[in-house]
Design an enzyme around this catalytic site. Sequence first.
Site, PDB file in Angstrom:
ATOM      1  N   ASN A  65     -38.043  28.860 -64.651  1.00  0.00           N
ATOM      2  CA  ASN A  65     -38.824  27.933 -63.826  1.00  0.00           C
ATOM      3  C   ASN A  65     -37.891  26.785 -63.458  1.00  0.00           C
ATOM      4  O   ASN A  65     -37.573  25.950 -64.298  1.00  0.00           O
ATOM      5  CB  ASN A  65     -40.029  27.426 -64.627  1.00  0.00           C
ATOM      6  N   TRP A  66     -37.452  26.786 -62.208  1.00  0.00           N
ATOM      7  CA  TRP A  66     -36.473  25.766 -61.786  1.00  0.00           C
ATOM      8  C   TRP A  66     -37.108  24.387 -61.637  1.00  0.00           C
ATOM      9  O   TRP A  66     -36.403  23.403 -61.499  1.00  0.00           O
ATOM     10  CB  TRP A  66     -35.831  26.180 -60.450  1.00  0.00           C
ATOM     11  N   LYS A  67     -38.425  24.321 -61.601  1.00  0.00           N
ATOM     12  CA  LYS A  67     -39.126  23.046 -61.373  1.00  0.00           C
ATOM     13  C   LYS A  67     -38.573  22.381 -60.106  1.00  0.00           C
ATOM     14  O   LYS A  67     -38.157  23.085 -59.189  1.00  0.00           O
ATOM     15  CB  LYS A  67     -39.037  22.153 -62.618  1.00  0.00           C
ATOM     16  N   HIS A  74     -49.198  25.511 -64.606  1.00  0.00           N
ATOM     17  CA  HIS A  74     -48.183  24.854 -65.435  1.00  0.00           C
ATOM     18  C   HIS A  74     -48.712  23.495 -65.896  1.00  0.00           C
ATOM     19  O   HIS A  74     -49.392  22.804 -65.134  1.00  0.00           O
ATOM     20  CB  HIS A  74     -46.869  24.689 -64.657  1.00  0.00           C
ATOM     21  N   GLU A  77     -47.381  20.724 -66.082  1.00  0.00           N
ATOM     22  CA  GLU A  77     -47.005  19.598 -65.209  1.00  0.00           C
ATOM     23  C   GLU A  77     -47.934  19.520 -64.001  1.00  0.00           C
ATOM     24  O   GLU A  77     -48.259  18.428 -63.527  1.00  0.00           O
ATOM     25  CB  GLU A  77     -45.525  19.747 -64.793  1.00  0.00           C
ATOM     26  N   GLU A 121     -47.246  27.709 -73.306  1.00  0.00           N
ATOM     27  CA  GLU A 121     -46.283  26.602 -73.303  1.00  0.00           C
ATOM     28  C   GLU A 121     -46.912  25.381 -73.967  1.00  0.00           C
ATOM     29  O   GLU A 121     -47.634  24.617 -73.311  1.00  0.00           O
ATOM     30  CB  GLU A 121     -45.887  26.245 -71.864  1.00  0.00           C
ATOM     31  N   GLY A 152     -39.367  20.473 -72.459  1.00  0.00           N
ATOM     32  CA  GLY A 152     -38.358  19.476 -72.095  1.00  0.00           C
ATOM     33  C   GLY A 152     -38.067  18.475 -73.191  1.00  0.00           C
ATOM     34  O   GLY A 152     -37.416  17.463 -72.960  1.00  0.00           O
ATOM     35  N   SER A 183     -38.604  24.439 -74.420  1.00  0.00           N
ATOM     36  CA  SER A 183     -37.289  24.254 -75.063  1.00  0.00           C
ATOM     37  C   SER A 183     -36.713  25.557 -75.626  1.00  0.00           C
ATOM     38  O   SER A 183     -36.021  25.543 -76.647  1.00  0.00           O
ATOM     39  CB  SER A 183     -37.360  23.172 -76.145  1.00  0.00           C
ATOM     40  N   GLY A 222     -37.283  26.556 -68.716  1.00  0.00           N
ATOM     41  CA  GLY A 222     -37.078  25.446 -67.791  1.00  0.00           C
ATOM     42  C   GLY A 222     -35.602  25.086 -67.698  1.00  0.00           C
ATOM     43  O   GLY A 222     -34.816  25.743 -67.024  1.00  0.00           O
ATOM     44  N   GLY A 223     -35.212  24.037 -68.411  1.00  0.00           N
ATOM     45  CA  GLY A 223     -33.858  23.491 -68.313  1.00  0.00           C
ATOM     46  C   GLY A 223     -32.746  24.519 -68.420  1.00  0.00           C
ATOM     47  O   GLY A 223     -31.780  24.492 -67.642  1.00  0.00           O
TER      48      GLY A 223
HETATM   49  P1  13P Z   1     -38.054  23.613 -70.851  1.00  0.00           P
HETATM   50  O1  13P Z   1     -37.475  24.983 -71.149  1.00  0.00           O
HETATM   51  O2  13P Z   1     -37.137  22.754 -70.053  1.00  0.00           O
HETATM   52  O3  13P Z   1     -38.602  22.975 -72.079  1.00  0.00           O
HETATM   53  O4  13P Z   1     -39.317  23.885 -69.885  1.00  0.00           O
HETATM   54  C1  13P Z   1     -40.238  24.833 -70.232  1.00  0.00           C
HETATM   55  C2  13P Z   1     -41.156  25.021 -69.088  1.00  0.00           C
HETATM   56  O5  13P Z   1     -41.961  24.153 -68.785  1.00  0.00           O
HETATM   57  C3  13P Z   1     -41.066  26.263 -68.319  1.00  0.00           C
HETATM   58  O6  13P Z   1     -42.126  26.387 -67.435  1.00  0.00           O
END
Ligand code: 13P
Length: 251
Positions: free
Chosen positions: A9-11, A96, A98, A168, A174, A214, A235-236
């Site tokens: 997920n590149w966000k 998600h 967010e 999640e 994050g 994470s 994510g990251g």
């Molecule tokens: P991180 O891997 O950066 O914690 O993000 C997880 C995430 O929200 C994937 O959708």
Amino acid sequence: MRKNIVAGNWKMNKTLQEGTELAKELQAALNGKAVKCDVIICTPFIHLASISQIIDTKTVKLGAQNSADKVSGAYTGEVSAAMVASTGAQYVILGHSERRAYYGETNAILKEKVKLALENNLTPIFCIGEVLAEREAGKQDQVVKTQIEESLFDLSAEDFGKIVLAYEPVWAIGTGKTATAAQAQEMHAFIRQTLAGKYGAAVANETSILYGGSANAGNAKELFANPDVDGGLIGGAALKVDTFLPIIEAF
Ligand code: 13P
């Protein structure tokens, strides 16, 4: 069908140029490699049409990070499920945390989004998970169950079978604070049991349930070794081939 999946997920990261470069690099890194999971990248909307031309969907599949709860019309700034599908994307992340926290997406809105995604032959990667206060109060099971019930349990068993779930825990996203393998397994087993209660054991056993929060090269192997963890939503660590590839190779 239950599959092992590693989805990035590149966000809200990467310009179009940076994103196409990353997709090219990932494709090149996976060419000729025997991987034991499906690999999906979920990019910003504007990248989809370009990246769809770059990737070979046999090795890298493509998804969006959201789609609208309306079919079409005067909804300035929104992107419909049909538009996402028209780029060649096959997946869409919905729900998600967010989106829930910053854009007011409720279980009822998400129910509409899921319905429209399925009508447009997109596979929803549907996210669920509790915030820290809920976990500290021991309410995580109830929170996750309600998210699933209110957004997904109106679906027929056939339609439900097309969904991928991603657990999640919001406190792990994050933050560098991953759920332990045992915490992930415990929740994934609870989710599968919840699905079995509604749709029966066969459907529950065929559902892919990913872990997100994470996840990285250091913890992926242990997380994925759990019987009810079918992969990760990353994510990251999905923003560089160097950090994403080892997670794919953890299977
Ligand atoms: P991180 O891997 O950066 O914690 O993000 C997880 C995430 O929200 C994937 O959708």
